[in-house]
Design an enzyme around this catalytic site. Structure first.
Site, PDB file in Angstrom:
ATOM      1  N   ASP A 111       0.839  -1.195   0.000  1.00  0.00           N
ATOM      2  CA  ASP A 111       0.000   0.000   0.000  1.00  0.00           C
ATOM      3  C   ASP A 111       0.879   1.252   0.000  1.00  0.00           C
ATOM      4  O   ASP A 111       2.022   1.225   0.442  1.00  0.00           O
ATOM      5  CB  ASP A 111      -0.901  -0.015   1.244  1.00  0.00           C
ATOM      6  CG  ASP A 111      -2.102   0.903   1.088  1.00  0.00           C
ATOM      7  OD1 ASP A 111      -2.381   1.348  -0.050  1.00  0.00           O
ATOM      8  OD2 ASP A 111      -2.757   1.190   2.108  1.00  0.00           O
ATOM      9  N   HIS A 145       2.697   3.605  -8.948  1.00  0.00           N
ATOM     10  CA  HIS A 145       2.368   2.225  -9.306  1.00  0.00           C
ATOM     11  C   HIS A 145       3.504   1.580 -10.099  1.00  0.00           C
ATOM     12  O   HIS A 145       3.801   0.396  -9.923  1.00  0.00           O
ATOM     13  CB  HIS A 145       1.067   2.172 -10.105  1.00  0.00           C
ATOM     14  CG  HIS A 145      -0.133   2.583  -9.302  1.00  0.00           C
ATOM     15  ND1 HIS A 145      -0.354   2.137  -8.009  1.00  0.00           N
ATOM     16  CD2 HIS A 145      -1.187   3.403  -9.583  1.00  0.00           C
ATOM     17  CE1 HIS A 145      -1.476   2.662  -7.543  1.00  0.00           C
ATOM     18  NE2 HIS A 145      -2.002   3.443  -8.475  1.00  0.00           N
ATOM     19  N   LEU A 195      10.885 -20.267  -4.882  1.00  0.00           N
ATOM     20  CA  LEU A 195       9.866 -19.480  -4.191  1.00  0.00           C
ATOM     21  C   LEU A 195       8.472 -19.689  -4.800  1.00  0.00           C
ATOM     22  O   LEU A 195       8.308 -19.641  -6.015  1.00  0.00           O
ATOM     23  CB  LEU A 195      10.231 -17.991  -4.286  1.00  0.00           C
ATOM     24  CG  LEU A 195       9.245 -17.009  -3.647  1.00  0.00           C
ATOM     25  CD1 LEU A 195       9.323 -17.071  -2.121  1.00  0.00           C
ATOM     26  CD2 LEU A 195       9.523 -15.574  -4.122  1.00  0.00           C
TER      27      LEU A 195
HETATM   28  C1  IPE Z   1      -5.636  -2.715  -0.632  1.00  0.00           C
HETATM   29  O1  IPE Z   1      -5.216  -1.405  -0.678  1.00  0.00           O
HETATM   30  C2  IPE Z   1      -5.595  -3.330  -2.010  1.00  0.00           C
HETATM   31  C3  IPE Z   1      -4.257  -3.531  -2.567  1.00  0.00           C
HETATM   32  C4  IPE Z   1      -3.130  -3.296  -1.944  1.00  0.00           C
HETATM   33  C5  IPE Z   1      -4.212  -4.060  -3.907  1.00  0.00           C
HETATM   34  P1  IPE Z   1      -6.232  -0.189  -0.846  1.00  0.00           P
HETATM   35  O2  IPE Z   1      -5.416   1.019  -0.869  1.00  0.00           O
HETATM   36  O3  IPE Z   1      -7.121  -0.428  -2.013  1.00  0.00           O
HETATM   37  O4  IPE Z   1      -7.096  -0.314   0.477  1.00  0.00           O
HETATM   38  P2  IPE Z   1      -8.021   0.758   1.198  1.00  0.00           P
HETATM   39  O5  IPE Z   1      -8.993   1.257   0.166  1.00  0.00           O
HETATM   40  O6  IPE Z   1      -7.120   1.847   1.669  1.00  0.00           O
HETATM   41  O7  IPE Z   1      -8.655   0.017   2.326  1.00  0.00           O
HETATM   42  C1  IPE Z   2      -1.337   0.301  -3.496  1.00  0.00           C
HETATM   43  O1  IPE Z   2      -1.145   1.683  -3.489  1.00  0.00           O
HETATM   44  C2  IPE Z   2      -1.587  -0.264  -4.872  1.00  0.00           C
HETATM   45  C3  IPE Z   2      -2.996  -0.555  -5.160  1.00  0.00           C
HETATM   46  C4  IPE Z   2      -3.958  -0.581  -4.304  1.00  0.00           C
HETATM   47  C5  IPE Z   2      -3.341  -0.845  -6.544  1.00  0.00           C
HETATM   48  P1  IPE Z   2      -2.361   2.710  -3.473  1.00  0.00           P
HETATM   49  O2  IPE Z   2      -2.762   3.004  -4.869  1.00  0.00           O
HETATM   50  O3  IPE Z   2      -3.459   2.193  -2.622  1.00  0.00           O
HETATM   51  O4  IPE Z   2      -1.683   3.982  -2.832  1.00  0.00           O
HETATM   52  P2  IPE Z   2      -2.326   4.922  -1.725  1.00  0.00           P
HETATM   53  O5  IPE Z   2      -2.781   4.065  -0.605  1.00  0.00           O
HETATM   54  O6  IPE Z   2      -3.455   5.655  -2.374  1.00  0.00           O
HETATM   55  O7  IPE Z   2      -1.204   5.815  -1.332  1.00  0.00           O
HETATM   56 MG    MG Z   3      -3.991   2.403  -0.697  1.00  0.00          MG
END
Ligand code: IPE
Ligand code: IPE
Ligand code: MG
Length: 244
Positions: A12, A29, A123
């Site tokens: 995240d 990303h 792995l």
């Molecule tokens: C969880 O992260 C999903 C992934 C890491 C793919 P999100 O960023 O989507 O989760 P929320 O919305 O903060 O709970």
């Molecule tokens: C995690 O990073 C990747 C996905 C959920 C696809 P985020 O896109 O959720 O990044 P934040 O949480 O908004 O910073």
């Molecule tokens: Mg996120």
């Protein structure tokens, strides 16, 4: 140092990491996807046997069309890289989630990734993509109901925890020992809710693109300081005999 057999990661913070650098979320990303490769290598070097990463949730479709599109494009190139990486590093890849909502090319890449790596013995790497725990459980129960109707499950008593688990996307994969979530949020966001029943949870403020092998080692160190009980007690933790 005990190395957890299975580490699951909620990667995240890609968006916030990029924004804090004045860059678009999509740049986060791209860097995040590159870091998945690094952490796969690090996990293997540390002797982790199973690594499962959350790449896209069933809820992530709610993001802007632009962001979803950019993520899907990134997954196209990422899966091509993963096919090569799996070959070079002897990784066995599996996919968790429902691929049917993904475009045809991505589905094809994912099947190629799974097929081409299934004899590999290094792995075990699971990619959770269009994955949600609730969706996984619903899909499992649907197939179970079909098998009940078809007669291959004779009675409801045959539906045990093991039986239900064998219908999940993680059938044959041991439960995670350690869950890591980067970037400060302390929630599961619909990730592996059945499988994480007894996992140790580790949260770090470090955003995913900055999460290094060193950070992974730190998480394992903290894991080593935990006492896992699985509902029981360790020898020596019980009250001494006769002292109630
Ligand atoms: C969880 O992260 C999903 C992934 C890491 C793919 P999100 O960023 O989507 O989760 P929320 O919305 O903060 O709970
Ligand atoms: C995690 O990073 C990747 C996905 C959920 C696809 P985020 O896109 O959720 O990044 P934040 O949480 O908004 O910073
Ligand atoms: Mg996120």
């Amino acid at each position: 140092m005990e190395i957890p057999r299975h580490v699951a990661i909620i990667l995240d913070g890609n968006g916030r990491w990029a924004r804090s650098r004045g860059m678009p979320r999509n740049y986060g990303h791209v860097r995040g996807a590159a870091n998945v490769e690094n952490i796969c290598r690090a996990a293997d070097e540390l002797g982790i046997r199973y690594l499962t990463v959350y790449l896209f949730s069933t809820e992530n479709w709610k993001r802007s069309q632009d962001e979803v599109k950019a993520l899907m494009t990134l997954f196209h190139s990422y899966t091509r890289t993963a096919i090569r990486q799996a070959r070079e590093n002897n990784m066995r890849c599996r996919v968790l989630g429902d691929p049917s909502a993904l475009d045809a090319t991505l589905q094809k890449n994912l099947s190629e990734l799974v097929e081409s790596s299934k004899e590999n013995t290094g792995l075990n790497f699971q990619l959770a993509i269009n994955y949600g725990s609730r969706d996984e459980i619903v899909r499992a129960v649907r197939r179970l109901a079909e098998d009940y109707k078809g007669g291959s499950i004779g009675s409801s008593g045959e539906i045990t925890e093991e039986k239900l688990a064998s219908y999940l996307d993680t059938a044959d994969i041991p439960d995670p020992d350690l869950l890591i979530r980067t970037s400060g949020e302390m929630r599961l966001s619909n990730y592996l809710m059945w499988q994480l029943a007894y996992a140790e949870l580790y949260f770090t403020d470090v955003p995913w693109p900055a999460f290094s092998k060193k950070e992974l080692e730190k998480a394992i160190e903290v894991y080593n300081g935990r006492t896992r009980r699985f509902g029981g007690l360790k020898p020596g933790e019980e009250d001494p005999a006769g002292k109630g």
